[in-house]
Design an enzyme around this catalytic site. Sequence first.
Site, PDB file in Angstrom:
ATOM      1  N   ASN A 205     -35.812 -58.661 -55.731  1.00  0.00           N
ATOM      2  CA  ASN A 205     -35.799 -57.203 -55.946  1.00  0.00           C
ATOM      3  C   ASN A 205     -34.650 -56.818 -56.866  1.00  0.00           C
ATOM      4  OD1 ASN A 205     -33.372 -56.536 -54.238  1.00  0.00           O
ATOM      5  ND2 ASN A 205     -34.656 -57.573 -52.718  1.00  0.00           N
ATOM      6  N   LYS A 332     -35.163 -45.743 -38.612  1.00  0.00           N
ATOM      7  CA  LYS A 332     -34.550 -47.083 -38.683  1.00  0.00           C
ATOM      8  C   LYS A 332     -33.288 -47.152 -37.827  1.00  0.00           C
ATOM      9  CE  LYS A 332     -36.421 -48.231 -43.196  1.00  0.00           C
ATOM     10  NZ  LYS A 332     -36.220 -48.386 -44.616  1.00  0.00           N
TER      11      LYS A 332
END
Length: 400
Positions: A205, A332
């Site tokens: 990424n 999260k």
Amino acid sequence: MKVGLGVTGCIAAYKAVEVMRGLQKAGLTVQVILTGSARRFIAPLTFEALSGQPVITGMFRLGMNRSIEHIQLAQEIRLLAVVPATANILAKFAQGIADDFLSTLYLSCPAPVLLAPAMNVEMWRHPATCRNVEILRERGHFFVDPEIGSLACGLEGAGKLAGVDRIVAAILAALHPGESMKALKVLVTAGPTVEDIDPVRFLSNRSSGKMGFAVAQAASQRGAEVFLVSGPTRLSPPPGVHTTEVRTSAEMKAAVLSLYPRMDIVVKAAAVADYRPAEFSEKKIKKDHAPAVLSLVPTDDILAQLGALKNEQVLVGFAAETGDLLAQARRKLVRKNLDIIVANDVSSGVFGSDISTITALSSGGETLTIENRSKLEIAHQILDLALRVRAARSGAAAGS
Ligand code: CTP
């Protein structure tokens, strides 16, 4: 408190006047040092009239022993800032050339150094300048990187002196690095992970590692013992930080889990791959035999595991989102049993930038939004928040 402000020869030299005024407003005594070429762009009198202090303009002057004066000044100043810093002064500092007052002061000065470069875009990205900047960063010097904009040379690109407010804030942050973290152990993860498909290809990424490296640098600056576990990046680890280089999410997991029990604060800034190829092919996959669909399997969520194993540690996670930022981040925070989540919107190409905008949420309900600040300043504020969480926890434990 006295600081040295070196000004070198560049069209942006006039902006150093505003930086000097900003520092004076913050209560600092500023000793300005103008190089020979800076004097072609701005007169010493401008600084002297506004600061009421004599400006140093050269190494030798009748009746004055400047070669001793630089040693004296080097001991007095708490920080040496150079605004703007030309490619030439970066090269001289990197190589230790001392041929004028500023470069001689640099060599004799034990104080921290902050550099705000400004130059033509080609000069800023020239391999020689890149190497010099790398050397100076490795030495632990602070940088306020130039911004992208239209330059005096008529070109468009990176090289424009950073805004005066950013430079003043960075100098003040470098002078007051915040609450000491001596005796604390801090684990930071940074960068991307890389999941190999075959000897040639991989999945990864866009993470540059800059945020994690800034957190490691900030914690180390405050006296913490810092452990950095990093995927592949182009950055040099901050001096004094124990660094473990990893490639895959599995390697990152192993390194992090072995350090975790001894840590006080853990900041997981790494962009860990969520999936890896189901199989690694030892041989390069030939075009004719390439599968039309690549099979992936999920990697372990390292942060969720740390949350499940959490004891006394303050656990900080990151949430990179492209929409519904705070709701996703809050989810999260709870799901991974974190103390803090740092949410950032990655839809507008923040990767690789030295500046960011974040919102940090703590499990205790604190919300902190920081807009367009250097990653180092953001790192300090995240550490401050982690220290507040830690203090609140030990206060609660003492009260129960
Ligand atoms: N993380 C991790 N291990 C993984 C994936 C993520 O430790 N396998 C950590 C990252 O270091 C980061 C946090 O989890 O601190 C959030 O990562 P992010 O990619 O934003 O979220 P994910 O949990 O992967 O969820 P999603 O991709 O669905 O947004």
